[in-house]
Design a protein around this motif. Structure first.
Motif, PDB file in Angstrom:
ATOM      1  N   ALA A  67       0.818  -1.214   0.000  1.00 45.07           N
ATOM      2  CA  ALA A  67       0.000   0.000   0.000  1.00 45.07           C
ATOM      3  C   ALA A  67       0.850   1.262   0.000  1.00 45.07           C
ATOM      4  O   ALA A  67       0.359   2.348   0.302  1.00 45.07           O
ATOM      5  N   ARG A  69       1.972   3.283  -2.171  1.00 42.83           N
ATOM      6  CA  ARG A  69       1.522   4.413  -2.994  1.00 42.83           C
ATOM      7  C   ARG A  69       0.001   4.465  -3.116  1.00 42.83           C
ATOM      8  O   ARG A  69      -0.521   5.042  -4.060  1.00 42.83           O
ATOM      9  N   VAL A  70      -0.685   3.835  -2.160  1.00 39.63           N
ATOM     10  CA  VAL A  70      -2.149   3.829  -2.155  1.00 39.63           C
ATOM     11  C   VAL A  70      -2.640   4.828  -1.111  1.00 39.63           C
ATOM     12  O   VAL A  70      -2.160   4.827   0.028  1.00 39.63           O
ATOM     13  N   ASP A 334      -7.987  -5.724  -6.109  1.00 39.69           N
ATOM     14  CA  ASP A 334      -6.529  -5.680  -6.261  1.00 39.69           C
ATOM     15  C   ASP A 334      -5.814  -6.314  -5.069  1.00 39.69           C
ATOM     16  O   ASP A 334      -4.621  -6.094  -4.869  1.00 39.69           O
ATOM     17  N   GLU A 361      -9.307  -0.600  -5.080  1.00 38.80           N
ATOM     18  CA  GLU A 361      -7.913  -0.225  -4.811  1.00 38.80           C
ATOM     19  C   GLU A 361      -7.697  -0.142  -3.304  1.00 38.80           C
ATOM     20  O   GLU A 361      -7.459   0.918  -2.746  1.00 38.80           O
ATOM     21  N   LYS A 363      -6.147  -3.166  -1.569  1.00 37.82           N
ATOM     22  CA  LYS A 363      -5.191  -4.204  -1.180  1.00 37.82           C
ATOM     23  C   LYS A 363      -5.817  -5.185  -0.185  1.00 37.82           C
ATOM     24  O   LYS A 363      -7.019  -5.366  -0.130  1.00 37.82           O
ATOM     25  N   VAL A 370      -8.248   2.728   3.328  1.00 42.63           N
ATOM     26  CA  VAL A 370      -8.374   3.470   2.082  1.00 42.63           C
ATOM     27  C   VAL A 370      -9.693   4.246   2.019  1.00 42.63           C
ATOM     28  O   VAL A 370      -9.724   5.419   1.628  1.00 42.63           O
TER      29      VAL A 370
END
Length: 390
Positions: A67, A69-70, A334, A361, A363, A370
């Motif tokens: 994660a 860059r999430v 994802d 998105e 994970k 998120v």
């Protein structure tokens, strides 16, 4: 036929291998099978800490953390888990792939001198951080006791939720789910189970992937009933999902289970293990051999288990017809650890009971991190509908 021959022959036939090559694959398959069921306390330090702002307000990270860059809020363990910080917004992305994120707080440790770490979805590391009343209790289980955190409802309630963490982690993983249940008037029990490092271990010291751990969840249900519960919701994260699904169909107290919530659950272990083997680029015969070993009663000594896992019995795409209570199922497409395919199939097979909330998105087990508002609203709305039925 000898024990190893029972693996050698099918591998040689299916994989077109000679006996010598098959023997090599079997040795590797044994190692893989043991890894699947052996609890590990080692964690990958897959994040490089490039720099830290002088005022500790930001940190620049690189590496392979899933994660990294999430968007979202996460925990950053650093210096071999001797330190912990909470990180949030992405402030900038560099061409070299590094990312600078806001530091919300340094809970403990010296972040300024840290060089490596790992990201976690936990965010909260202790029950006191939720700001809710809580006390520690002991749940009697087969081989001793299992520590749990009890979060009483504001008013006396016969509605309880039992929160079950995933493989290789502990009760802290479930803390993100406590507040919404508390808001809805539930007493919550965040439990431990055999071989997780908190509860009493089993004799073989191995995971059952849900086939044994469900007994500890059943013990938690009994504890809740003894303390006034009449309606119990089971909430499972990752392998905790496999555990609570087993409890829902095998528990002597199943009549008290009112519903199930699943976050990034393992619905089908064969699909999950196949997926992870592909990520590791394991030869197909090795994966096939590991599955045979995990599933065979004659191979328990080779794997170190007291009993075979019974993978088919853990597959709820095959056992969907056995579900009898509403299920809230949340999974991200994802997910890089437990593929979401089986979750989609389960939802398709039981639309009468399963409410599926897909994420795109988020994970693995980081859906709250998120999209916390959407995640919380999904649970709150589902609980409202569940309570209206009872």
């Amino acid at each position: 036929m000898g024990r190893l021959a029972k693996v050698l022959v099918p591998l040689a036939v299916v994989g077109g291998l000679g006996a010598a090559a098959a023997a090599g694959y079997v040795a590797t398959a044994m190692t893989v099978a043991r890894m699947v069921v052996t609890p590990s306390r080692r964690t990958r330090q897959d994040v490089v800490i490039r720099s830290v702002a002088p005022d500790l307000s930001a940190v620049t990270l690189a590496g392979t953390g899933d994660a990294l860059r999430v968007p979202g809020r996460y925990g950053l363990w650093f210096s071999q888990d001797r330190g912990y910080a909470r990180i949030g917004d992405i402030l900038s992305l560099a061409e070299d792939g590094s990312v600078t994120r806001a530091v919300e707080s340094v809970v403990w440790g010296d972040l300024a001198s840290a060089t490596r770490g790992r990201l976690s979805g936990w965010y909260f590391t202790s029950p006191g951080e939720l700001g809710l009343p809580v006390r520690s209790v002991e749940v009697p289980v087969d081989d001793g006791t299992a520590p749990a955190w009890l979060f009483p409802a504001t008013e006396p309630s016969d509605r309880w939720a039992i929160h079950v963490h995933g493989r290789g982690t502990q009760r802290q993983e479930t803390l993100r789910g406590i507040p919404v249940f508390h808001e809805k008037g539930y007493t919550s029990l965040a439990v431990s189970y055999r071989n997780d490092g908190d509860a009493a271990g089993s004799e073989d010291g191995r995971y059952g992937l849900g086939s044994t751990e469900w007994r500890d969840v059943d013990a938690a249900i009994a504890y809740a009933i003894d303390h006034g519960a009449r309606h119990v919701v089971l909430f499972g994260w990752s392998m905790g999902g496999a555990i609570v699904l087993q409890a829902s169909v095998r528990s002597p107290h199943a009549d008290r289970i009112a519903g199930i919530v699943l976050d990034s659950p393992v619905i089908d272990w064969v699909e999950t293990l196949d997926y992870q083997a592909e990520l590791l680029k394991l030869p197909r015969p090795v994966t096939q051999g590991a599955l045979i070993l995990l599933d065979s009663s004659w191979a328990t000594g080779l794997v170190g288990q007291d009993a075979a896992v019974g993978l088919a019995g853990l597959d709820f795409t095959l056992r969907a017809h056995e579900l009898s209570v509403p299920v809230l199922l949340m999974h991200s497409d994802d997910d890089g650890y437990v593929p979401a395919g089986a979750s989609h199939r389960l939802a398709d097979r039981r639309p009468d009971l399963v409410t599926f909330v897909p994420f795109s998105e988020a994970k693995h087990t980081k859906l709250w991190n998120v999209e916390p508002e959407r995640w919380t609203a999904a649970i709150a709305g589902w609980l409202d509908r569940l309570d209206s039925r009872s």
